[in-house]
Every structure is written in C-alpha cells, then in structure tokens.
Scaffold this active site. Structure first.
Site, PDB file in Angstrom:
ATOM      1  N   TYR A 182      55.881  88.324  24.887  1.00 29.88           N
ATOM      2  CA  TYR A 182      56.981  87.904  25.773  1.00 29.88           C
ATOM      3  C   TYR A 182      56.464  87.758  27.209  1.00 29.88           C
ATOM      4  CZ  TYR A 182      61.263  87.961  28.531  1.00 29.88           C
ATOM      5  OH  TYR A 182      62.244  87.645  29.454  1.00 29.88           O
TER       6      TYR A 182
ATOM      7  N   SER B 152      60.730  85.181  34.368  1.00 28.20           N
ATOM      8  CA  SER B 152      61.076  86.607  34.442  1.00 28.20           C
ATOM      9  C   SER B 152      60.126  87.242  35.443  1.00 28.20           C
ATOM     10  CB  SER B 152      60.857  87.247  33.069  1.00 28.20           C
ATOM     11  OG  SER B 152      60.895  88.649  33.158  1.00 28.20           O
TER      12      SER B 152
HETATM   13  N1  LIG Z   1      68.191  89.895  30.540  1.00 33.08           N
HETATM   14  C1  LIG Z   1      67.065  90.153  31.199  1.00 33.08           C
HETATM   15  O1  LIG Z   1      66.774  91.287  31.564  1.00 33.08           O
HETATM   16  C2  LIG Z   1      66.132  89.011  31.577  1.00 33.08           C
HETATM   17  C3  LIG Z   1      65.186  89.257  32.572  1.00 33.08           C
HETATM   18  C4  LIG Z   1      64.316  88.242  32.930  1.00 33.08           C
HETATM   19  C5  LIG Z   1      64.398  87.002  32.290  1.00 33.08           C
HETATM   20  N2  LIG Z   1      65.322  86.806  31.313  1.00 33.08           N
HETATM   21  C6  LIG Z   1      65.371  85.479  30.667  1.00 33.08           C
HETATM   22  O2  LIG Z   1      66.635  84.902  30.893  1.00 33.08           O
HETATM   23  C7  LIG Z   1      66.903  83.952  29.878  1.00 33.08           C
HETATM   24  C8  LIG Z   1      68.325  84.174  29.368  1.00 33.08           C
HETATM   25  O3  LIG Z   1      68.370  85.429  28.732  1.00 33.08           O
HETATM   26  P1  LIG Z   1      69.627  86.393  28.823  1.00 33.08           P
HETATM   27  O4  LIG Z   1      69.197  87.647  29.459  1.00 33.08           O
HETATM   28  O5  LIG Z   1      70.803  85.681  29.341  1.00 33.08           O
HETATM   29  O6  LIG Z   1      69.781  86.749  27.262  1.00 33.08           O
HETATM   30  P2  LIG Z   1      70.885  86.353  26.199  1.00 33.08           P
HETATM   31  O7  LIG Z   1      72.224  86.821  26.623  1.00 33.08           O
HETATM   32  O8  LIG Z   1      70.347  86.855  24.893  1.00 33.08           O
HETATM   33  O9  LIG Z   1      70.881  84.747  26.203  1.00 33.08           O
HETATM   34  C9  LIG Z   1      69.843  83.997  25.623  1.00 33.08           C
HETATM   35  C10 LIG Z   1      70.307  82.569  25.453  1.00 33.08           C
HETATM   36  O10 LIG Z   1      69.238  81.802  24.883  1.00 33.08           O
HETATM   37  C11 LIG Z   1      69.738  81.065  23.785  1.00 33.08           C
HETATM   38  N3  LIG Z   1      68.692  80.845  22.787  1.00 33.08           N
HETATM   39  C12 LIG Z   1      67.874  81.759  22.222  1.00 33.08           C
HETATM   40  N4  LIG Z   1      67.111  81.193  21.278  1.00 33.08           N
HETATM   41  C13 LIG Z   1      67.460  79.881  21.234  1.00 33.08           C
HETATM   42  C14 LIG Z   1      67.062  78.772  20.446  1.00 33.08           C
HETATM   43  N5  LIG Z   1      66.129  78.896  19.471  1.00 33.08           N
HETATM   44  N6  LIG Z   1      67.622  77.562  20.670  1.00 33.08           N
HETATM   45  C15 LIG Z   1      68.585  77.425  21.627  1.00 33.08           C
HETATM   46  N7  LIG Z   1      69.014  78.441  22.396  1.00 33.08           N
HETATM   47  C16 LIG Z   1      68.472  79.656  22.183  1.00 33.08           C
HETATM   48  C17 LIG Z   1      70.867  81.934  23.214  1.00 33.08           C
HETATM   49  O11 LIG Z   1      71.794  81.123  22.519  1.00 33.08           O
HETATM   50  P3  LIG Z   1      72.034  81.095  20.925  1.00 33.08           P
HETATM   51  O12 LIG Z   1      71.736  82.464  20.394  1.00 33.08           O
HETATM   52  O13 LIG Z   1      73.480  80.698  20.808  1.00 33.08           O
HETATM   53  O14 LIG Z   1      71.118  80.037  20.445  1.00 33.08           O
HETATM   54  C18 LIG Z   1      71.499  82.450  24.509  1.00 33.08           C
HETATM   55  O15 LIG Z   1      72.413  81.517  25.019  1.00 33.08           O
HETATM   56  C19 LIG Z   1      65.822  84.121  28.830  1.00 33.08           C
HETATM   57  O16 LIG Z   1      64.858  83.100  28.973  1.00 33.08           O
HETATM   58  C20 LIG Z   1      65.220  85.482  29.153  1.00 33.08           C
HETATM   59  O17 LIG Z   1      63.876  85.591  28.757  1.00 33.08           O
HETATM   60  C21 LIG Z   1      66.198  87.775  30.938  1.00 33.08           C
END
Ligand SMILES: NC(=O)c1ccc[n+]([C@@H]2O[C@H](COP(=O)([O-])OP(=O)(O)OC[C@H]3O[C@@H](n4cnc5c(N)ncnc54)[C@H](OP(=O)(O)O)[C@@H]3O)[C@@H](O)[C@H]2O)c1
Length: 258
Positions: A153, A139
């Site tokens: 985080y 991130s």
């Molecule tokens: N959205 C933002 O603003 C942002 C910015 C920078 C970085 N990120 C990073 O991008 C990545 C994806 O996030 P996103 O924004 O796409 O959020 P999201 O829509 O909430 O997706 C998160 C994904 O992680 C999976 N996950 C969470 N806990 C898990 C576990 N214990 N075991 C297996 N899978 C798990 C969830 O699947 P299940 O719930 O089905 O397990 C889901 O597929 C994350 O690492 C986040 O920190 C996000």
C-alpha cells in the site's frame, strides 16, 4: 473554483470521495460519480440533486479492470472536464510474506494502474480544453520511505505521489492553465480501516475536513496537500530523520494497527 464543465469523482460511494462530491455539489458543480457500489452512488446522487440542485451522473465500474477504466472514459467522452478526482483506492495490512498476492495485484490495479491511465487521458483532455483541475488522492504514506506491515500500500501511494508531483512541475514549467495536485492525508475516519483490516494508532480527521482542505489546496494550485497541522508537522519533521530510523519508527506505528 469557477464552475466550468463537470466534476468527476472516483471512489465517490464512501469516505473522502463522497465528501468531495458533497462539497463540489454545494459549489454548483454538475457531477459524475464513479465506484462499484451502484446503490451507494444512487443514494448520493439523489441526496445531492435534492440538496444542491445539480445534475449527478453515475458510472458503476470496477476501476481495477481495464474494462472499468474504459467504461468511465467512454462515459466522459462528450463532457467538459472541469475537475477530476482519482480517489478510488484501498489498503491491505499484514506482514508481506503472508498477505495475499492476488489482493495486492488488485490493489495495484486500482491504486496505480487506474490512476496512471485516468491521469494520462484526463490530462490530455484538460490540456486540449485549456483548463481543468486534477486531484490525485495519494496518502501521507506516499511521502514516507516505506511502510512495513502495509508495504505494498505504501509503495502504491509513493507511486501516486511521485507521479503527481512530477506532472505538477511539468505543467508549471509550461505555464499550463491545467492544475494537478496530490492529496496526502494521514488517518481519516472512513471505511478504509475495515477494508484494510487495520485500526488507526492515531486519531483520524473527518472525511469532511479532509475534503475541505483538499479543495482549498486544489484551488490554490498546491502540488502536495497535507490536511491537519499534526500531519504537516509529521511530514516536515520526517525530512530530518535518517531513512533507516524512519522506516523502523513507521514499522512501530503500523504494527499497532494490526
Ligand atoms: N482513510 C484514510 O486514512 C486514508 C488516508 C490516506 C489516503 N487515503 C486514500 O483515500 C482514498 C479514499 O479512501 P477512503 O479513506 O475514503 O476509504 P473508503 O471509505 O473505503 O473509500 C474507498 C472508495 O474507493 C472505491 N473503490 C475501491 N476499490 C474500487 C474499485 N476496484 N473500483 C472502483 N472504486 C473502488 C470504493 O467504492 P466501491 O467499494 O463502491 O467500489 C470507495 O468509494 C483511497 O485512495 C485511500 O487510499 C485514505
């Protein structure tokens, strides 16, 4: 990227991971999709097999557990790994004294432990194969000194960003054909906010745009990929701001999200 082996995406049931899966399937990659929600993985697998004609395997696993990472690695034992994306992760907002320790430990297990374990195993496999691209989703939070009100985080994402940049340099020195990149987005519109219980202070980019930038950067072998000009400028500008002031400015931004 030339299709060779399969592409594995953790966190494929929603958000950035799901869009990366859609783009890789459109490029012709057979996929292995991993997350906990089996129904969401199945719906995506059916969609992509129909629209792109690629085979989609699924591994329903909780990557916050040792058993979960082992289940995924076992399922990949016989596969050639062309692309591997560590995207599963989540955030937790609140003042540090008040957030739940058990939830923070869960977060470290997914954002840090699983990333370390899977990166180590996958990298060894890719080096033995003589090819492969690994993308760790950190991130822009991981490029800043600290994030008050999302403290654990930010620290977890600093770990992923630091680890990945170090490995990128080791591979560059060895002239390895294996590539490792770190994706460092700012706000992206996904389920992240609902899970972390925050709302963005700045407008987010779409997960589709984020995935496009990620795959372009990965193909170019970039160490750090920051999607969107606004975020690139913010990250570059942060280098000129004294550390203490930067933490205070970050606290102001994060407080607005609570
Ligand atoms: N959205 C933002 O603003 C942002 C910015 C920078 C970085 N990120 C990073 O991008 C990545 C994806 O996030 P996103 O924004 O796409 O959020 P999201 O829509 O909430 O997706 C998160 C994904 O992680 C999976 N996950 C969470 N806990 C898990 C576990 N214990 N075991 C297996 N899978 C798990 C969830 O699947 P299940 O719930 O089905 O397990 C889901 O597929 C994350 O690492 C986040 O920190 C996000």
């Amino acid at each position: 990227m030339e299709v060779k082996g399969c592409a594995v995406i953790t966190g494929a049931s929603s958000g950035i991971g799901r869009e990366l899966a859609r783009r890789l399937a459109a490029e012709g990659w057979p996929l292995v999709l991993c997350a906990r929600r089996e129904e969401a993985l199945r719906a995506l697998a059916v969609e992509l097999e129909k629209s792109c004609g690629v085979h989609c395997g699924m591994v329903a696993a909780d990557l916050g557990t040792e058993e979960g990472t082992e289940t995924l690695l076992r399922a990949l034992e016989e596969r050639e790994l062309g692309v591997f994306v560590n995207c599963a992760g989540f955030g937790l907002a609140g003042s540090f004294a008040e957030t739940e320790l058990s939830r923070e430990l869960e977060m470290l297990d997914v954002n840090v432990r699983a990333v370390l374990v899977l990166t180590k195993h996958v990298l060894r496999r890719m080096k033995a194969q003589g090819h492969g691209c690994l993308l760790n989703v950190a991130s822009s939070a991981g490029l800043l000194p600290a994030g008050p009100f999302l403290s654990a985080y930010y620290a977890s994402k600093a770990y992923a960003a630091s680890l990945t940049q170090a490995i990128h340099e080791e591979l560059r020195e060895e002239k390895s054909p294996v590539r490792v990149s770190c994706l460092c987005p700012g706000p992206v519109d996904t389920e992240f906010n609902a899970v972390a219980n925050v709302r963005f202070a700045l407008p987010g980019i779409t997960a589709a745009y984020c995935a496009d930038c990620a795959l372009r950067g990965l193909a170019r072998g970039q160490a750090v990929i920051v999607p969107s000009l606004r975020m690139k400028l913010a990250v570059a500008g942060a280098r000129f701001v004294p550390r203490g002031l930067l933490v205070r400015l970050t606290a102001g931004q994060q407080r607005k999200k609570l």
